[in-house]
Write an enzyme that holds these catalytic residues in place. Structure first.
Site, mmCIF file in Angstrom:
data_model
loop_
_atom_site.group_PDB
_atom_site.id
_atom_site.type_symbol
_atom_site.label_atom_id
_atom_site.label_comp_id
_atom_site.label_asym_id
_atom_site.label_seq_id
_atom_site.Cartn_x
_atom_site.Cartn_y
_atom_site.Cartn_z
ATOM 1 N N LYS A 14 0.858 -1.208 -0.012
ATOM 2 C CA LYS A 14 -0.065 0.023 0.093
ATOM 3 C C LYS A 14 0.917 1.398 0.063
ATOM 4 C CE LYS A 14 -2.632 -0.402 3.634
ATOM 5 N NZ LYS A 14 -2.238 -1.690 4.207
ATOM 6 N N ARG A 89 -10.871 1.286 8.332
ATOM 7 C CA ARG A 89 -10.703 -0.262 8.421
ATOM 8 C C ARG A 89 -11.875 -0.792 9.081
ATOM 9 N NH1 ARG A 89 -4.326 -1.805 9.090
ATOM 10 N NH2 ARG A 89 -3.688 0.237 8.055
ATOM 11 N N ARG A 128 10.178 -8.162 5.260
ATOM 12 C CA ARG A 128 10.617 -6.868 5.580
ATOM 13 C C ARG A 128 10.777 -6.826 7.199
ATOM 14 N NH1 ARG A 128 5.169 -3.259 4.978
ATOM 15 N NH2 ARG A 128 4.513 -4.163 7.042
ATOM 16 N N ARG A 134 10.899 -4.055 12.197
ATOM 17 C CA ARG A 134 9.554 -3.449 12.676
ATOM 18 C C ARG A 134 9.088 -4.288 13.781
ATOM 19 N NH1 ARG A 134 5.308 -1.129 8.365
ATOM 20 N NH2 ARG A 134 3.699 -2.173 9.781
ATOM 21 N N ARG A 145 -2.589 -9.599 12.453
ATOM 22 C CA ARG A 145 -3.039 -8.504 11.666
ATOM 23 C C ARG A 145 -3.642 -8.834 10.319
ATOM 24 N NH1 ARG A 145 2.587 -6.436 10.695
ATOM 25 N NH2 ARG A 145 1.582 -4.999 9.100
HETATM 26 P P1 ADP Z 1 -0.297 -2.699 7.694
HETATM 27 O O1 ADP Z 1 -1.636 -2.424 6.785
HETATM 28 O O2 ADP Z 1 0.742 -3.453 7.217
HETATM 29 O O3 ADP Z 1 -1.012 -3.396 8.995
HETATM 30 P P2 ADP Z 1 -0.075 0.209 8.578
HETATM 31 O O4 ADP Z 1 1.328 0.872 8.547
HETATM 32 O O5 ADP Z 1 -1.394 0.306 7.647
HETATM 33 O O6 ADP Z 1 0.293 -1.381 8.127
HETATM 34 O O7 ADP Z 1 -0.509 -0.262 9.970
HETATM 35 C C1 ADP Z 1 -0.020 -0.427 11.031
HETATM 36 C C2 ADP Z 1 -0.933 -0.508 12.461
HETATM 37 O O8 ADP Z 1 -1.170 0.947 12.865
HETATM 38 C C3 ADP Z 1 -2.053 -1.337 12.569
HETATM 39 O O9 ADP Z 1 -1.626 -2.654 12.730
HETATM 40 C C4 ADP Z 1 -2.818 -0.506 13.534
HETATM 41 O O10 ADP Z 1 -2.446 -1.048 14.579
HETATM 42 C C5 ADP Z 1 -2.704 0.934 13.264
HETATM 43 N N1 ADP Z 1 -3.666 1.389 12.558
HETATM 44 C C6 ADP Z 1 -3.473 1.844 11.154
HETATM 45 N N2 ADP Z 1 -4.558 2.320 10.545
HETATM 46 C C7 ADP Z 1 -5.491 2.128 11.508
HETATM 47 C C8 ADP Z 1 -6.984 2.405 11.327
HETATM 48 N N3 ADP Z 1 -7.593 2.787 10.262
HETATM 49 N N4 ADP Z 1 -7.442 2.068 12.542
HETATM 50 C C9 ADP Z 1 -6.953 1.396 13.646
HETATM 51 N N5 ADP Z 1 -5.735 1.357 13.663
HETATM 52 C C10 ADP Z 1 -4.919 1.461 12.572
#
Ligand code: ADP
Length: 211
Positions: A14, A89, A128, A134, A145
């Site tokens: 993404k 989400r 990664r 990370r 996740r």
């Molecule tokens: P990925 O899509 O690889 O899980 P992101 O960088 O988009 O990684 O998100 C990392 C973390 O940030 C998520 O696992 C969550 O804890 C938090 N997060 C990101 N976006 C949201 C959201 N819209 N609502 C709740 N938590 C979020």
């Protein structure tokens, strides 16, 4: 002026595609994941709240995430269009975003969903984890996740599908393969206004008219 959501499972690339799309349209790219990680790094108040959720691979509570997004969309650079990466989400976040946009007379143009096989995604994330170190990329957290994404986000994409603004793009292959697919999908979904972007100064007038 264009407003896009980018939705996809962890590891679907993404972030890379968000950067590409934002550049293509000259809009700001807003990643909730990046904002949370930055806040955790700087140990802000928000970061201290978000930290335990991120480390466990869980969603930060809607109340916290929603207010953060409202604030971010209120900033000047988001007034001329935006790409939201990783938000909404949950259905609660969908409803909240609807309200925020409606209250300022804005509408979404497109929701782009990147798709990929779960096994391929897990392998990418494990790689990664090694490269970027990370804290939310351990095998157990990755499984969390992934499950969370499919449980919580499937209803979100269904909702946008019902509205007729959802476009799916396969996120497999090289970065440039996926970018090319994204570009084609955007041009088709957005119709003529975006196709003009493909017309460069050197193209003949006839060709431009055919677009
Ligand atoms: P990925 O899509 O690889 O899980 P992101 O960088 O988009 O990684 O998100 C990392 C973390 O940030 C998520 O696992 C969550 O804890 C938090 N997060 C990101 N976006 C949201 C959201 N819209 N609502 C709740 N938590 C979020």
């Amino acid at each position: 002026m264009i407003r896009i959501l980018l939705i996809g499972p962890p590891g679907a690339g993404k972030g890379t595609q968000a950067t590409y799309i934002a550049k293509k349209f000259g809009i700001v790219s807003i990643s909730t994941g990046d904002i949370f990680r930055e806040n955790v790094k700087n140990q802000t108040r928000l970061g201290r709240i978000a930290e335990s959720y991120l480390d466990a691979g869980q969603f930060v509570p809607d109340s916290v995430t929603n207010e953060m997004v409202r604030g971010r969309l209120g900033q000047n650079d988001a007034h001329n269009g935006f790409l939201l990466d990783g938000y909404p989400r949950t259905l609660g976040q969908v409803d909240f975003l609807d309200e925020v946009l409606a209250s300022t007379g804005q509408e979404l143009d497109l929701v782009l969903q990147l798709t990929a096989e779960t096994e391929e995604l897990v392998q990418r994330l494990l790689l990664r984890a090694k490269l970027e170190n990370r804290s939310d990329d351990t095998a157990e957290v990755i499984r969390n996740r992934m499950a969370l994404y499919f449980n919580e986000t499937t209803p979100v994409t269904s909702r946008y599908g019902e509205r007729g603004i959802l476009t799916k793009v396969e996120g497999v292959g090289s970065i440039s393969d996926v970018s090319a697919r994204v570009s084609t999908a955007l041009d088709i979904a957005l119709g003529s206004s975006s196709r003009h972007i493909a017309v460069s100064a050197g193209d003949s007038f006839e060709w431009a008219l055919q677009l």
